[in-house]
Design a protein around this motif. Structure first.
Motif, PDB file in Angstrom:
ATOM      1  N   PHE A  81      62.819  17.553  76.534  1.00  0.00           N
ATOM      2  CA  PHE A  81      62.736  16.601  77.642  1.00  0.00           C
ATOM      3  C   PHE A  81      63.032  15.183  77.155  1.00  0.00           C
ATOM      4  N   VAL A  82      62.413  14.785  76.058  1.00  0.00           N
ATOM      5  CA  VAL A  82      62.601  13.428  75.551  1.00  0.00           C
ATOM      6  C   VAL A  82      64.001  13.253  74.964  1.00  0.00           C
ATOM      7  N   ALA A  85      66.023  12.213  77.798  1.00  0.00           N
ATOM      8  CA  ALA A  85      65.522  11.094  78.602  1.00  0.00           C
ATOM      9  C   ALA A  85      66.379   9.835  78.410  1.00  0.00           C
ATOM     10  N   VAL A  91      60.377   5.866  77.496  1.00  0.00           N
ATOM     11  CA  VAL A  91      59.918   7.240  77.239  1.00  0.00           C
ATOM     12  C   VAL A  91      59.805   7.441  75.737  1.00  0.00           C
TER      13      VAL A  91
END
Length: 325
Positions: A81-82, A85, A91
Motif C-alpha cells: 500500500f505504501v 502511495a 504517508v
C-alpha cells in the motif's frame, strides 16, 4: 523562435519546475493529516509503539499523525500500500523486518523494498527469547543443544508463521548450533504460545512481553535471548551470542519508510522529527516498558542496516532451502 531562444526557454522551464519541486518538497509539516501505516492489527507490539510515536510526532509538528492498521500477509499488504502511495510526505510506514528483508527472498512480491520504499530511520527493536516448556527437561541452552543432537528431528520450534522473525531466528540457530530442529509455523503468537504451554511443541523464539509472564509463573523456562547484548529488562537471561555463538543476532525490528519517490528534503526532515521523538526521555521510557528499544538512525545508517539484514536472511534461506509454504 530561433535555436538560441528555444534553448533559453527550455532552460527557464526546467529551472521553474526544479524550484517548484524543491519548494514543494520542503513544505513541512504537510498541510493535511499524516498517515502512519502499520502492517499488523491493533493491540500488538507494533501498534502500541506506532501509536506512542505518532502521538508525540503530531504534538511536535503541529499536525495530526493518524495510525492506519492494514494487517494481513505478514505485513506485506501494508508495505505494498505504501509503495503505491503518493510520495508527498503524508504517508509513512512503520515497516518491519519480515516484509523488508525476509519476504523478498521467500516469495515474489509486487514491490521492491529497496526501490519502491525509501528509508527514513530505524524505529524500535527487541530480541526474541528462546523458551521451552517445563516438561522438556532442560534448563540451559547447552542442555537444549545436547537434547537436539541426541534426538535429531524430534525437537521442534514454533514460529508466528513461515518467513517470520521467529522462524528465521530458529533457522539461524539451527545453522550456528549444528542442530536440526523441526519448524512448526503458526498463524500468530497466541496459538504458538498456547501449544507451547500445553507441551505440544518443544520450544519457541517468542517475543518477551508475551513469554515472560509465563516464565515468572514457572510454566516456561527461558534459555537465551537473541540480541547481541542482554536487554535491560531481562538482565538475568544470557544471550545466544555469549553462550558459545559469538555474533549471533536475530532481532525483531520496526522502522520508518516512505514511498520510494518521496523527495529527499522531505525524507531528511522526517528523519529529524522521528529521531527527535525516539530520543525523547518520556517516549524512551514508555517504549522500554513495552520491551522495545528505540533505534534512531540516520537514513544512511538504516539503509546499511537493511542491506546487512537482507543479506543475512538471504543466505540462511538459501542454505536451509526455505520456502513460504
Amino acid at each position: 523562435m530561433n535555436k538560441r531562444q528555444l534553448l533559453r526557454a527550455t532552460a527557464l522551464a526546467a529551472s521553474t519546475l526544479l524550484l517548484a519541486g524543491t519548494a514543494s518538497a520542503q513544505d513541512f509539516p504537510p498541510k493535511k493529516p499524516v498517515t502512519l501505516v502499520v502492517g499488523f492489527a491493533a493491540g500488538g507490539a507494533a501498534d502500541a509503539a506506532a501509536r506512542l510515536i505518532a502521538k508525540k510526532l503530531g504534538e511536535n509538528i503541529g499536525q495530526s499523525v493518524v495510525v492506519d492498521n492494514k494487517g494481513g500477509a505478514g505485513g506485506n499488504i501494508a508495505h505494498q500500500f505504501v509503495a503505491n502511495a503518493a510520495p508527498d510526505g503524508t504517508v509513512l510506514l512503520f515497516g518491519s523486518v519480515g516484509p523488508l528483508t525476509i519476504a523478498p527472498h521467500l516469495m515474489k512480491l509486487s514491490y521492491d523494498p529497496f526501490k519502491d520504499l525509501a528509508p527514513i530511520s530505524g524505529g524500535v527493536n527487541f530480541p526474541n527469547v528462546l523458551v521451552v516448556h517445563k516438561g522438556a527437561g532442560v534448563k540451559t541452552l547447552a542442555e537444549f543443544i545436547q537434547l537436539s543432537k541426541k534426538k535429531p528431528g524430534s525437537v521442534d520450534f514454533a514460529s508466528t508463521g513461515a518467513g517470520s522473525a521467529s522462524h528465521l531466528a530458529g533457522e539461524l540457530f539451527n545453522q550456528r548450533a549444528g542442530v536440526d530442529m523441526v519448524h512448526v509455523p503458526y498463524k500468530g503468537g497466541a496459538p504458538a504460545l498456547q501449544d507451547l504451554l500445553g507441551e505440544r511443541i518443544t520450544s519457541y523464539f517468542a517475543a518477551p512481553p508475551t513469554a515472560m509472564p509465563h516464565v515468572e509463573t514457572g510454566k516456561l523456562i527461558p534459555l537465551a535471548t537473541t540480541g547481541l547484548t542482554r536487554p535491560a529488562y531481562l538482565p538475568n537471561i544470557p544471550t545466544v551470542a555469549e553462550s558459545g555463538f559469538p555474533g549471533f543476532e536475530a532481532l525483531n525490528w520496526y522502522a520508518f519508510v516512505a514511498p520510494g519517490k518521496t523527495p529527499v528534503p522531505l525524507l531528511d526532515r522526517w528523519n529529524q522529527e522521528i529521531v527527535k521523538v525516539l530520543q525523547d526521555p518520556g517516549v524512551k521510557e514508555a517504549l522500554l516498558k513495552h520491551g522495545l528499544t528505540p533505534q534512531p538512525t540516520t537514513r544512511a545508517e538504516f539503509t546499511a542496516f537493511m542491506k546487512k539484514e537482507s543479506a543475512q536472511w538471504a543466505a540462511i534461506i538459501k542454505e536451509r532451502k526455505l520456502t513460504a509454504d
